[in-house]
Scaffold this motif. Sequence first.
Motif, PDB file in Angstrom:
ATOM      1  N   VAL A 136       0.834  -1.201   0.000  1.00 29.95           N
ATOM      2  CA  VAL A 136       0.000   0.000   0.000  1.00 29.95           C
ATOM      3  C   VAL A 136       0.871   1.255   0.000  1.00 29.95           C
ATOM      4  N   GLU A 137       1.954   1.223   0.749  1.00 23.52           N
ATOM      5  CA  GLU A 137       2.849   2.384   0.802  1.00 23.52           C
ATOM      6  C   GLU A 137       3.451   2.671  -0.571  1.00 23.52           C
ATOM      7  N   LEU A 138       3.767   1.612  -1.316  1.00 29.48           N
ATOM      8  CA  LEU A 138       4.279   1.801  -2.671  1.00 29.48           C
ATOM      9  C   LEU A 138       3.237   2.499  -3.540  1.00 29.48           C
ATOM     10  N   ALA A 139       1.986   2.079  -3.418  1.00 34.03           N
ATOM     11  CA  ALA A 139       0.914   2.695  -4.202  1.00 34.03           C
ATOM     12  C   ALA A 139       0.704   4.156  -3.809  1.00 34.03           C
ATOM     13  N   LEU A 140       0.806   4.451  -2.519  1.00 32.34           N
ATOM     14  CA  LEU A 140       0.624   5.822  -2.051  1.00 32.34           C
ATOM     15  C   LEU A 140       1.775   6.723  -2.495  1.00 32.34           C
ATOM     16  N   SER A 141       2.966   6.145  -2.587  1.00 30.51           N
ATOM     17  CA  SER A 141       4.161   6.930  -2.891  1.00 30.51           C
ATOM     18  C   SER A 141       4.340   7.157  -4.382  1.00 30.51           C
ATOM     19  N   ASN A 142       3.724   6.319  -5.205  1.00 35.58           N
ATOM     20  CA  ASN A 142       3.850   6.437  -6.656  1.00 35.58           C
ATOM     21  C   ASN A 142       2.484   6.766  -7.255  1.00 35.58           C
ATOM     22  N   PRO A 143       2.157   8.042  -7.362  1.00 34.71           N
ATOM     23  CA  PRO A 143       0.811   8.427  -7.831  1.00 34.71           C
ATOM     24  C   PRO A 143       0.504   8.004  -9.261  1.00 34.71           C
ATOM     25  N   MET A 144       1.523   7.579 -10.031  1.00 33.88           N
ATOM     26  CA  MET A 144       1.279   7.131 -11.400  1.00 33.88           C
ATOM     27  C   MET A 144       0.966   5.635 -11.468  1.00 33.88           C
ATOM     28  N   LEU A 145       1.136   4.931 -10.355  1.00 31.24           N
ATOM     29  CA  LEU A 145       0.958   3.482 -10.343  1.00 31.24           C
ATOM     30  C   LEU A 145      -0.517   3.122 -10.506  1.00 31.24           C
ATOM     31  N   GLU A 146      -0.813   2.334 -11.551  1.00 29.34           N
ATOM     32  CA  GLU A 146      -2.192   1.965 -11.853  1.00 29.34           C
ATOM     33  C   GLU A 146      -2.517   0.514 -11.521  1.00 29.34           C
ATOM     34  N   GLY A 147      -1.515  -0.358 -11.530  1.00 38.23           N
ATOM     35  CA  GLY A 147      -1.786  -1.767 -11.281  1.00 38.23           C
ATOM     36  C   GLY A 147      -0.662  -2.436 -10.516  1.00 38.23           C
ATOM     37  N   LEU A 148      -1.035  -3.235  -9.500  1.00 43.38           N
ATOM     38  CA  LEU A 148      -0.068  -3.976  -8.700  1.00 43.38           C
ATOM     39  C   LEU A 148      -0.505  -5.430  -8.620  1.00 43.38           C
ATOM     40  N   ASP A 149       0.384  -6.326  -9.014  1.00 40.98           N
ATOM     41  CA  ASP A 149       0.111  -7.757  -8.951  1.00 40.98           C
ATOM     42  C   ASP A 149       1.297  -8.404  -8.239  1.00 40.98           C
ATOM     43  N   VAL A 150       1.267  -8.342  -6.912  1.00 42.83           N
ATOM     44  CA  VAL A 150       2.378  -8.827  -6.087  1.00 42.83           C
ATOM     45  C   VAL A 150       1.797  -9.572  -4.888  1.00 42.83           C
ATOM     46  N   GLU A 151       2.178 -10.816  -4.722  1.00 43.19           N
ATOM     47  CA  GLU A 151       1.697 -11.569  -3.568  1.00 43.19           C
ATOM     48  C   GLU A 151       2.215 -10.967  -2.270  1.00 43.19           C
ATOM     49  N   VAL A 152       1.363 -10.963  -1.254  1.00 43.35           N
ATOM     50  CA  VAL A 152       1.765 -10.439   0.045  1.00 43.35           C
ATOM     51  C   VAL A 152       1.824 -11.577   1.058  1.00 43.35           C
ATOM     52  N   ASP A 153       2.527 -11.321   2.140  1.00 45.79           N
ATOM     53  CA  ASP A 153       2.601 -12.267   3.244  1.00 45.79           C
ATOM     54  C   ASP A 153       1.245 -12.285   3.957  1.00 45.79           C
ATOM     55  N   ARG A 154       1.101 -13.127   4.948  1.00 49.51           N
ATOM     56  CA  ARG A 154      -0.146 -13.184   5.705  1.00 49.51           C
ATOM     57  C   ARG A 154      -0.540 -11.784   6.170  1.00 49.51           C
ATOM     58  N   ILE A 155      -1.824 -11.490   6.127  1.00 56.11           N
ATOM     59  CA  ILE A 155      -2.323 -10.182   6.561  1.00 56.11           C
ATOM     60  C   ILE A 155      -2.910 -10.346   7.961  1.00 56.11           C
ATOM     61  N   SER A 156      -2.290  -9.716   8.921  1.00 52.73           N
ATOM     62  CA  SER A 156      -2.693  -9.863  10.316  1.00 52.73           C
ATOM     63  C   SER A 156      -3.589  -8.708  10.756  1.00 52.73           C
ATOM     64  N   ASP A 157      -4.183  -8.855  11.930  1.00 50.87           N
ATOM     65  CA  ASP A 157      -4.973  -7.763  12.497  1.00 50.87           C
ATOM     66  C   ASP A 157      -4.091  -6.537  12.733  1.00 50.87           C
ATOM     67  N   GLU A 158      -2.820  -6.778  13.080  1.00 52.63           N
ATOM     68  CA  GLU A 158      -1.882  -5.670  13.293  1.00 52.63           C
ATOM     69  C   GLU A 158      -1.646  -4.898  11.995  1.00 52.63           C
ATOM     70  N   ASP A 159      -1.630  -5.605  10.886  1.00 47.99           N
ATOM     71  CA  ASP A 159      -1.478  -4.935   9.594  1.00 47.99           C
ATOM     72  C   ASP A 159      -2.667  -4.018   9.316  1.00 47.99           C
ATOM     73  N   VAL A 160      -3.852  -4.498   9.633  1.00 48.13           N
ATOM     74  CA  VAL A 160      -5.056  -3.694   9.419  1.00 48.13           C
ATOM     75  C   VAL A 160      -4.999  -2.429  10.274  1.00 48.13           C
ATOM     76  N   VAL A 161      -4.565  -2.574  11.521  1.00 46.64           N
ATOM     77  CA  VAL A 161      -4.434  -1.409  12.412  1.00 46.64           C
ATOM     78  C   VAL A 161      -3.425  -0.417  11.839  1.00 46.64           C
ATOM     79  N   ALA A 162      -2.296  -0.919  11.333  1.00 49.30           N
ATOM     80  CA  ALA A 162      -1.276  -0.048  10.747  1.00 49.30           C
ATOM     81  C   ALA A 162      -1.825   0.705   9.534  1.00 49.30           C
ATOM     82  N   LEU A 163      -2.629   0.035   8.730  1.00 56.24           N
ATOM     83  CA  LEU A 163      -3.237   0.689   7.573  1.00 56.24           C
ATOM     84  C   LEU A 163      -4.233   1.761   8.019  1.00 56.24           C
TER      85      LEU A 163
END
Length: 218
Positions: A136-163
């Motif tokens: 998400v930080e990559l998408a926020l930092s690159n305003p020209m980015l239109e598509g991301l297809d990258v697998e992520v690690d497990r998404i935890s409750d802590e990740d949701v809080v950080a977002l």
Amino acid sequence: LSMSTPDKGTQRNSDVTAALDQIFTLPALSSLERLGVHLWFDVRAATDDRADISFAALTRSLLPIPTLTSVNLFSYMRNISVTDTDLMQMKFAWPHLTTLSVHSTWTPWPDSHQSVSRQYTMRDVEILRPSIVAVVELALSNPMLEGLDVEVDRISDEDVVALEERQAALKRLDEDSDAQPRLSPALNWLTFAQGTYREHIKLPQDLDRLAGVLHRLL
């Protein structure tokens, strides 16, 4: 660019990255905009080598090329590791990036390709995946980015809080009349699980909460 061996055999990590370095440093590629790399062999080196191959090693010669707008890496052996640090480097190296795709998980071949598929030895490889926060930080930092297809690690409750904390900070920034207006993300699509990994990725229990914060951020 498609790389393979006649016998669909194994290759040393160092041999693969050295070959790519030779290609990517050609003067003619200094203003390269779109890149697609398909690896059609098992990357396995000496007994002390990792079975995976790092995104950083594959792309180290590409970082000095700021004109890149599209990067697509595909490995049939689903063994490309991507880390949060890799995404951070991309943020500064490729400011014009519009699409990024890293396919590291095997998707079964259609029936018509089974004869080709059997030429390769399929095996499970433990790969590294970035966090959803870093993606998400990559998408926020690159305003020209239109598509991301990258697998992520497990998404935890802590990740949701950080977002959620990141979204709240951006909201405060947007409400600050003295702050410079922020460019909104241009992201149109985000894929964070491919192929068979969709059955195994670990997600938080409250999926609506995750979807909500991603929608507000992106």
